[in-house]
Design a protein around this motif. Structure first.
Motif, short mmCIF file in Angstrom:
data_model
loop_
_atom_site.label_atom_id
_atom_site.label_comp_id
_atom_site.label_asym_id
_atom_site.label_seq_id
_atom_site.Cartn_x
_atom_site.Cartn_y
_atom_site.Cartn_z
N ARG A 89 0.81 -1.21 0.00
CA ARG A 89 0.00 0.00 0.00
C ARG A 89 0.85 1.28 0.00
NH1 ARG A 89 -5.37 -0.49 1.58
NH2 ARG A 89 -5.25 1.61 2.50
N LYS A 90 2.17 1.09 0.09
CA LYS A 90 3.09 2.22 0.14
C LYS A 90 2.69 3.18 1.27
CE LYS A 90 4.13 1.94 -4.80
NZ LYS A 90 4.14 2.65 -6.10
N GLN A 91 2.52 2.60 2.45
CA GLN A 91 2.04 3.37 3.60
C GLN A 91 3.06 3.36 4.73
OE1 GLN A 91 -1.60 1.33 4.73
NE2 GLN A 91 -0.50 -0.24 5.88
N THR A 92 3.02 4.40 5.52
CA THR A 92 3.80 4.48 6.76
C THR A 92 2.86 4.85 7.89
OG1 THR A 92 4.32 6.81 6.33
CG2 THR A 92 5.93 5.16 5.60
N PRO A 93 3.11 4.36 9.08
CA PRO A 93 2.19 4.62 10.19
C PRO A 93 2.07 6.11 10.51
CG PRO A 93 3.61 2.76 10.71
CD PRO A 93 4.16 3.39 9.46
N PRO A 94 0.86 6.63 10.54
CA PRO A 94 0.66 8.05 10.89
C PRO A 94 0.60 8.25 12.40
CG PRO A 94 -1.44 7.06 10.35
CD PRO A 94 -0.41 5.98 10.16
N LEU A 95 0.81 9.46 12.83
CA LEU A 95 0.68 9.80 14.25
C LEU A 95 -0.78 9.73 14.66
CD1 LEU A 95 1.89 10.93 16.90
CD2 LEU A 95 1.51 13.23 15.97
N ARG A 96 -1.06 9.04 15.75
CA ARG A 96 -2.42 8.95 16.30
C ARG A 96 -2.42 9.49 17.73
NH1 ARG A 96 -4.90 7.70 11.45
NH2 ARG A 96 -4.66 5.51 10.85
N ASP A 97 -3.50 10.14 18.09
CA ASP A 97 -3.68 10.64 19.45
C ASP A 97 -4.37 9.55 20.27
OD1 ASP A 97 -4.49 11.92 21.82
OD2 ASP A 97 -4.71 13.84 20.81
N VAL A 98 -3.58 8.81 21.03
CA VAL A 98 -4.10 7.64 21.74
C VAL A 98 -5.22 8.02 22.70
CG1 VAL A 98 -3.51 5.81 23.39
CG2 VAL A 98 -1.93 6.39 21.52
#
Length: 400
Positions: free
Chosen positions: A219-228
């Motif tokens: 998917r050519k993806q990298t993990p995005p920042l999430r507000d836990v």
């Protein structure tokens, strides 16, 4: 519809007919089919349109049944205050539905995650308390404990998850902590921005590190920042949208095998509603590895049985029913839901029917909830809507 239908009925042909009439009193006329000594009742007994499930049920778990199934039996066969048990409780659908109807919730499962998923929803904390506790967690002190998890998470997201994990594991938790952990377990991975991870499989089945790396590359993806904290609060708000369960007797929850119920006294239970693992091999460690890591559960210590043959599965059912005979009160019921396996060639309800022979149960019928079907014969095969069927089959027994 009267509750505690069979309370004072004698075990006779008249009893069976009374029970049939009660289950026949919903929807279109119920089809009655006799085949190989079993009586099948076929109807659309419950649908999503008939009864909207309570928001607290919206927790993901693999192979769980819909809350309409236990709700159907609880409302007809029990009265407020009576005990309802599921010894294969999974995510806790039956105990929660029992609590929502003012019954005494009882449940057990060999999977220790089950209690963590069930207990908080029986007595949920107020949203304000959840928000306050989230603000108190030392998010900034988190350290990445496992670099390999970066395949799922942005580094800052993983640090926050590790901070939350350590916070929960190193303190005496209360009901608010229980709730936050439950929600976090269900937000670990998923396929939408509502989860902590980058795009992955649905949350009830964690993929391996290697498999997720392949998904990322494809998917050519990298993990995005999430507000836990924000995602936990958002999910909490959705779960609590319909409010908390009403007052109900104290719950009894346990971790253990379904055929041993030391937590239940003789004749204590009015109704058992359950669905055991089917003949497929259970991949507990691979399905739950990430949830176990977060919750601090040793997966190697969880001894889930895998019944690969019909004979092994039937022996397991027999042992369960023998224990149910001890704990179910006379006049009480067992609703034993089974699935369609091996292309519909194995009808598990017949194994349950046979396993009950000689035990103090009257074998009433197999209730077939068919959401949509074109002809009767379709009820016996695997359709999943592709062939016009989508069924639950529930062996219904009465303690004599």
């Amino acid at each position: 519809m009267p509750q505690a239908l069979a309370r004072n009925l004698a075990c006779s042909a008249d009893t069976l007919e009374a029970e049939l009439l009660a289950f026949d009193a919903f929807g279109a006329p119920t089809r009655r089919i006799e085949e190989e000594g079993l009586l099948y009742l076929v109807n659309e007994f419950w649908t999503s349109a008939q009864r909207q499930a309570h928001s607290l049920h919206e927790i993901s778990y693999r192979a769980c049944f819909k809350p309409q199934l236990p709700g159907f039996f609880i409302s007809r066969l029990t009265s407020p205050g009576e005990a309802v048990l599921d010894p294969f409780m999974g995510r806790g659908t039956t105990p929660l539905e029992a609590a929502l109807q003012g019954r005494r919730p009882m449940g057990a499962d060999i999977n220790p995650l089950s209690i963590l998923l069930t207990r908080p929803r029986l007595s949920p904390p107020p949203l304000a308390g959840i928000e306050k506790r989230l603000a108190e967690i030392p998010w900034e002190k988190g350290e990445i404990e496992r670099d390999d998890l970066l395949v799922f998470y942005h580094p800052e997201t993983l640090r926050r998850l590790c901070a939350l994990r350590r916070h929960l594991l190193e303190r005496d938790t209360d009901g608010v902590d229980d709730w936050i952990r439950m929600v976090a377990i269900n937000r670990l991975t998923g396929h939408s921005p509502g989860f902590f991870s980058v795009y992955s499989l649905p949350p009830n089945q964690a993929v391996s590190i290697e498999a997720q790396a392949k998904i990322n590359a494809k998917r050519k993806q990298t993990p995005p920042l999430r507000d836990v904290a924000a995602l936990i609060l958002r999910k909490s708000r959705a779960l609590l949208a319909d409010g908390a369960p009403p007052l109900h007797p104290p719950a009894v929850l346990a971790t253990g095998e379904a055929w041993r119920a030391p937590y239940a006294g003789d004749a204590e239970v009015r109704l058992v509603v359950t669905s055991p693992p089917f003949l497929d091999v259970v991949q507990y460690a691979s399905d739950n590895w990430l949830r176990n890591w977060f919750a601090g559960v040793d997966a190697d210590a969880v001894r889930i049985s895998a019944h690969r043959s019909e004979a092994e599965w039937e022996r397991m059912v027999r042992a369960c029913l023998a224990e149910f005979a001890r704990i179910v009160a006379p006049g009480g019921h067992v609703a034993f839901e089974v699935g369609e396996v091996r292309g519909g060639k194995v009808l598990l309800e017949r194994l349950v029917w046979r396993a009950a022979e000689g035990l103090p149960f009257e074998r009433l019928f197999v209730l077939v909830n068919s959401q949509s079907f074109t002809k009767t014969s379709n009820c016996w095969g695997v359709g999943n809507n592709a062939k016009g069927t989508n069924t639950n089959r529930v062996v219904t027994l009465r303690r004599i």
